[in-house]
Design a protein around this motif. Structure first.
Motif, PDB file in Angstrom:
ATOM      1  N   GLN A  69       0.806  -1.216   0.000  1.00 46.31           N
ATOM      2  CA  GLN A  69       0.000   0.000   0.000  1.00 46.31           C
ATOM      3  C   GLN A  69       0.844   1.273   0.000  1.00 46.31           C
ATOM      4  O   GLN A  69       0.482   2.267  -0.630  1.00 46.31           O
ATOM      5  CB  GLN A  69      -0.923   0.026   1.225  1.00 46.31           C
ATOM      6  N   TYR A  70       1.979   1.221   0.705  1.00 42.47           N
ATOM      7  CA  TYR A  70       2.726   2.455   0.937  1.00 42.47           C
ATOM      8  C   TYR A  70       4.129   2.485   0.340  1.00 42.47           C
ATOM      9  O   TYR A  70       4.751   3.546   0.296  1.00 42.47           O
ATOM     10  CB  TYR A  70       2.834   2.709   2.452  1.00 42.47           C
ATOM     11  N   PHE A  71       4.639   1.357  -0.111  1.00 40.95           N
ATOM     12  CA  PHE A  71       5.992   1.314  -0.648  1.00 40.95           C
ATOM     13  C   PHE A  71       5.952   1.331  -2.183  1.00 40.95           C
ATOM     14  O   PHE A  71       5.037   0.789  -2.789  1.00 40.95           O
ATOM     15  CB  PHE A  71       6.731   0.049  -0.195  1.00 40.95           C
ATOM     16  N   LYS A  72       6.966   1.923  -2.785  1.00 45.39           N
ATOM     17  CA  LYS A  72       7.044   1.997  -4.239  1.00 45.39           C
ATOM     18  C   LYS A  72       8.087   1.010  -4.749  1.00 45.39           C
ATOM     19  O   LYS A  72       9.256   1.069  -4.382  1.00 45.39           O
ATOM     20  CB  LYS A  72       7.405   3.417  -4.681  1.00 45.39           C
ATOM     21  N   SER A  73       7.649   0.088  -5.602  1.00 45.40           N
ATOM     22  CA  SER A  73       8.538  -0.891  -6.230  1.00 45.40           C
ATOM     23  C   SER A  73       7.783  -1.573  -7.345  1.00 45.40           C
ATOM     24  O   SER A  73       6.578  -1.822  -7.238  1.00 45.40           O
ATOM     25  CB  SER A  73       8.994  -1.938  -5.198  1.00 45.40           C
ATOM     26  N   SER A  74       8.496  -1.918  -8.419  1.00 43.13           N
ATOM     27  CA  SER A  74       7.846  -2.649  -9.507  1.00 43.13           C
ATOM     28  C   SER A  74       7.396  -4.033  -9.051  1.00 43.13           C
ATOM     29  O   SER A  74       6.468  -4.611  -9.636  1.00 43.13           O
ATOM     30  CB  SER A  74       8.781  -2.760 -10.720  1.00 43.13           C
ATOM     31  N   LEU A  75       8.007  -4.574  -8.003  1.00 43.22           N
ATOM     32  CA  LEU A  75       7.579  -5.881  -7.475  1.00 43.22           C
ATOM     33  C   LEU A  75       6.163  -5.824  -6.926  1.00 43.22           C
ATOM     34  O   LEU A  75       5.497  -6.857  -6.819  1.00 43.22           O
ATOM     35  CB  LEU A  75       8.513  -6.352  -6.352  1.00 43.22           C
ATOM     36  N   LEU A  76       5.724  -4.637  -6.582  1.00 41.77           N
ATOM     37  CA  LEU A  76       4.407  -4.468  -5.960  1.00 41.77           C
ATOM     38  C   LEU A  76       3.383  -3.888  -6.927  1.00 41.77           C
ATOM     39  O   LEU A  76       2.257  -3.602  -6.532  1.00 41.77           O
ATOM     40  CB  LEU A  76       4.528  -3.537  -4.741  1.00 41.77           C
ATOM     41  N   ALA A  77       3.762  -3.734  -8.188  1.00 44.62           N
ATOM     42  CA  ALA A  77       2.917  -3.019  -9.148  1.00 44.62           C
ATOM     43  C   ALA A  77       2.371  -3.892 -10.267  1.00 44.62           C
ATOM     44  O   ALA A  77       1.917  -3.378 -11.282  1.00 44.62           O
ATOM     45  CB  ALA A  77       3.695  -1.844  -9.729  1.00 44.62           C
ATOM     46  N   GLY A  78       2.413  -5.208 -10.103  1.00 44.72           N
ATOM     47  CA  GLY A  78       1.897  -6.099 -11.131  1.00 44.72           C
ATOM     48  C   GLY A  78       2.988  -6.612 -12.052  1.00 44.72           C
ATOM     49  O   GLY A  78       4.055  -6.000 -12.193  1.00 44.72           O
ATOM     50  N   ALA A  79       2.714  -7.741 -12.711  1.00 46.38           N
ATOM     51  CA  ALA A  79       3.721  -8.416 -13.540  1.00 46.38           C
ATOM     52  C   ALA A  79       4.236  -7.549 -14.678  1.00 46.38           C
ATOM     53  O   ALA A  79       5.421  -7.600 -15.031  1.00 46.38           O
ATOM     54  CB  ALA A  79       3.134  -9.711 -14.093  1.00 46.38           C
ATOM     55  N   ASP A  80       3.368  -6.725 -15.264  1.00 40.10           N
ATOM     56  CA  ASP A  80       3.774  -5.909 -16.403  1.00 40.10           C
ATOM     57  C   ASP A  80       4.809  -4.845 -16.038  1.00 40.10           C
ATOM     58  O   ASP A  80       5.507  -4.322 -16.908  1.00 40.10           O
ATOM     59  CB  ASP A  80       2.560  -5.227 -17.040  1.00 40.10           C
ATOM     60  N   ALA A  81       4.901  -4.527 -14.743  1.00 42.52           N
ATOM     61  CA  ALA A  81       5.846  -3.501 -14.301  1.00 42.52           C
ATOM     62  C   ALA A  81       7.253  -4.040 -14.112  1.00 42.52           C
ATOM     63  O   ALA A  81       8.209  -3.271 -13.989  1.00 42.52           O
ATOM     64  CB  ALA A  81       5.357  -2.884 -12.990  1.00 42.52           C
ATOM     65  N   ILE A  82       7.419  -5.365 -14.110  1.00 40.38           N
ATOM     66  CA  ILE A  82       8.728  -5.973 -13.871  1.00 40.38           C
ATOM     67  C   ILE A  82       9.615  -5.812 -15.102  1.00 40.38           C
ATOM     68  O   ILE A  82       9.254  -6.242 -16.193  1.00 40.38           O
ATOM     69  CB  ILE A  82       8.591  -7.469 -13.531  1.00 40.38           C
ATOM     70  N   PRO A  83      10.795  -5.209 -14.945  1.00 38.68           N
ATOM     71  CA  PRO A  83      11.694  -5.053 -16.092  1.00 38.68           C
ATOM     72  C   PRO A  83      12.355  -6.379 -16.455  1.00 38.68           C
ATOM     73  O   PRO A  83      12.423  -7.299 -15.642  1.00 38.68           O
ATOM     74  CB  PRO A  83      12.741  -4.055 -15.573  1.00 38.68           C
ATOM     75  N   GLU A  84      12.807  -6.462 -17.672  1.00 39.30           N
ATOM     76  CA  GLU A  84      13.498  -7.654 -18.143  1.00 39.30           C
ATOM     77  C   GLU A  84      14.975  -7.343 -18.327  1.00 39.30           C
ATOM     78  O   GLU A  84      15.343  -6.205 -18.619  1.00 39.30           O
ATOM     79  CB  GLU A  84      12.883  -8.147 -19.454  1.00 39.30           C
ATOM     80  N   GLY A  85      15.827  -8.338 -18.150  1.00 37.82           N
ATOM     81  CA  GLY A  85      17.253  -8.138 -18.313  1.00 37.82           C
ATOM     82  C   GLY A  85      18.043  -8.740 -17.178  1.00 37.82           C
ATOM     83  O   GLY A  85      17.558  -9.632 -16.466  1.00 37.82           O
ATOM     84  N   HIS A  86      19.256  -8.230 -16.970  1.00 31.92           N
ATOM     85  CA  HIS A  86      20.161  -8.740 -15.948  1.00 31.92           C
ATOM     86  C   HIS A  86      20.218  -7.752 -14.795  1.00 31.92           C
ATOM     87  O   HIS A  86      19.962  -6.558 -14.967  1.00 31.92           O
ATOM     88  CB  HIS A  86      21.553  -8.957 -16.551  1.00 31.92           C
ATOM     89  N   TYR A  87      20.587  -8.246 -13.614  1.00 27.70           N
ATOM     90  CA  TYR A  87      20.637  -7.374 -12.441  1.00 27.70           C
ATOM     91  C   TYR A  87      21.633  -6.230 -12.574  1.00 27.70           C
ATOM     92  O   TYR A  87      21.545  -5.239 -11.854  1.00 27.70           O
ATOM     93  CB  TYR A  87      20.953  -8.182 -11.181  1.00 27.70           C
ATOM     94  N   ASP A  88      22.595  -6.349 -13.468  1.00 26.34           N
ATOM     95  CA  ASP A  88      23.548  -5.267 -13.672  1.00 26.34           C
ATOM     96  C   ASP A  88      22.927  -4.102 -14.447  1.00 26.34           C
ATOM     97  O   ASP A  88      23.487  -3.008 -14.473  1.00 26.34           O
ATOM     98  CB  ASP A  88      24.780  -5.770 -14.432  1.00 26.34           C
ATOM     99  N   ASP A  89      21.769  -4.329 -15.056  1.00 31.28           N
ATOM    100  CA  ASP A  89      21.110  -3.286 -15.837  1.00 31.28           C
ATOM    101  C   ASP A  89      20.469  -2.251 -14.915  1.00 31.28           C
ATOM    102  O   ASP A  89      19.895  -2.590 -13.875  1.00 31.28           O
ATOM    103  CB  ASP A  89      20.036  -3.890 -16.751  1.00 31.28           C
ATOM    104  N   GLU A  90      20.548  -0.987 -15.317  1.00 29.97           N
ATOM    105  CA  GLU A  90      20.057   0.111 -14.490  1.00 29.97           C
ATOM    106  C   GLU A  90      18.564  -0.012 -14.187  1.00 29.97           C
ATOM    107  O   GLU A  90      18.105   0.307 -13.082  1.00 29.97           O
ATOM    108  CB  GLU A  90      20.324   1.448 -15.204  1.00 29.97           C
ATOM    109  N   ASN A  91      17.770  -0.532 -15.145  1.00 29.23           N
ATOM    110  CA  ASN A  91      16.320  -0.595 -14.942  1.00 29.23           C
ATOM    111  C   ASN A  91      15.911  -1.577 -13.844  1.00 29.23           C
ATOM    112  O   ASN A  91      14.787  -1.526 -13.345  1.00 29.23           O
ATOM    113  CB  ASN A  91      15.596  -0.928 -16.245  1.00 29.23           C
ATOM    114  N   MET A  92      16.821  -2.470 -13.452  1.00 26.36           N
ATOM    115  CA  MET A  92      16.483  -3.453 -12.421  1.00 26.36           C
ATOM    116  C   MET A  92      16.329  -2.831 -11.038  1.00 26.36           C
ATOM    117  O   MET A  92      15.769  -3.442 -10.129  1.00 26.36           O
ATOM    118  CB  MET A  92      17.545  -4.558 -12.373  1.00 26.36           C
ATOM    119  N   LYS A  93      16.831  -1.600 -10.864  1.00 29.70           N
ATOM    120  CA  LYS A  93      16.699  -0.944  -9.561  1.00 29.70           C
ATOM    121  C   LYS A  93      15.239  -0.712  -9.187  1.00 29.70           C
ATOM    122  O   LYS A  93      14.917  -0.524  -8.014  1.00 29.70           O
ATOM    123  CB  LYS A  93      17.459   0.384  -9.560  1.00 29.70           C
ATOM    124  N   SER A  94      14.358  -0.751 -10.177  1.00 32.09           N
ATOM    125  CA  SER A  94      12.932  -0.551  -9.882  1.00 32.09           C
ATOM    126  C   SER A  94      12.360  -1.689  -9.044  1.00 32.09           C
ATOM    127  O   SER A  94      11.293  -1.555  -8.442  1.00 32.09           O
ATOM    128  CB  SER A  94      12.125  -0.415 -11.182  1.00 32.09           C
TER     129      SER A  94
END
Length: 201
Positions: free
Chosen positions: A50-75
């Motif tokens: 409810q109160y935290f911001k993360s793509s893990l909490l925003a539905g499957a479509d919000a999850i970025p694809e790639g490797h953990y070294d990629d900048e977009n994974m910080k979401s």
């Protein structure tokens, strides 16, 4: 590590914080605990979704694809997630006469997850030790080792990796493209373990 500790009193804890993969991951955790004769409980942490911001909490479509070294994974970072969970686990440990809290953070997490790094674990260990009468300690045996090394250890313990879950998208099968899926593939391949996981891609 579970096999080494199964002769002692132990308690398995899962946290349901509204992440996409919780409903796939938690049943596997419970199954493995039951196989080892370890009681398993699930702690709801509804407030995080409810109160935290993360793509893990925003539905499957919000999850970025790639490797953990990629900048977009910080979401995928859930702010201070491990701090919150370790604090709760410490309280449960002391309430149940247990002396240790175990966490399975690993070296691959260091790239983007600050609450998986050695410095954080050491600081939380000190805080928990000073904040409990029983001087409870954190055991984090995988902090400095890779997922491939963990996979090899699991193989020695007889782990069937088809009964484990990694995918952050939490679909019916592993997506094969998110950071955890990519690392799962790499780790099993590097460890020389046949990957029987069903992937979408």
């Amino acid at each position: 590590m579970l096999h080494e500790y199964q002769d002692r009193i132990a308690l398995g804890i899962s946290f349901d914080y509204g992440a996409n993969h919780n409903q796939k991951e938690i049943p596997f955790a419970k199954m493995h605990c039951e196989a080892l004769g370890i009681r398993h409980i699930t702690i709801p942490l509804d407030f995080m979704s409810q109160y935290f911001k993360s793509s893990l909490l925003a539905g499957a479509d919000a999850i970025p694809e790639g490797h953990y070294d990629d900048e977009n994974m910080k979401s995928t970072v859930v702010p201070f997630r491990n701090g919150i969970m370790l604090a709760i686990a410490a309280g449960i440990a002391e309430s149940n006469g247990l002396k240790y809290v175990m966490i399975a953070n690993h070296y691959g997490d260091h790239a983007i997850y600050p609450d998986c790094r050695k410095e954080f674990i050491n600081a939380m260990d000190m805080a928990i030790m000073n904040g409990t009468y029983k001087q409870i300690h954190i055991l984090a045996p995988y902090t400095s080792i890779s997922k491939a090394e963990i996979a090899r250890h699991g193989k020695k313990l007889g782990i069937d990796y088809s009964t484990t879950w990694s995918c952050y998208k939490g679909g019916d099968i592993h997506c094969g493209k998110c950071g955890t899926c990519v690392e799962r593939k790499e780790a099993l391949r590097e460890a020389g373990i046949e990957d029987t996981t069903e992937y979408q891609a």
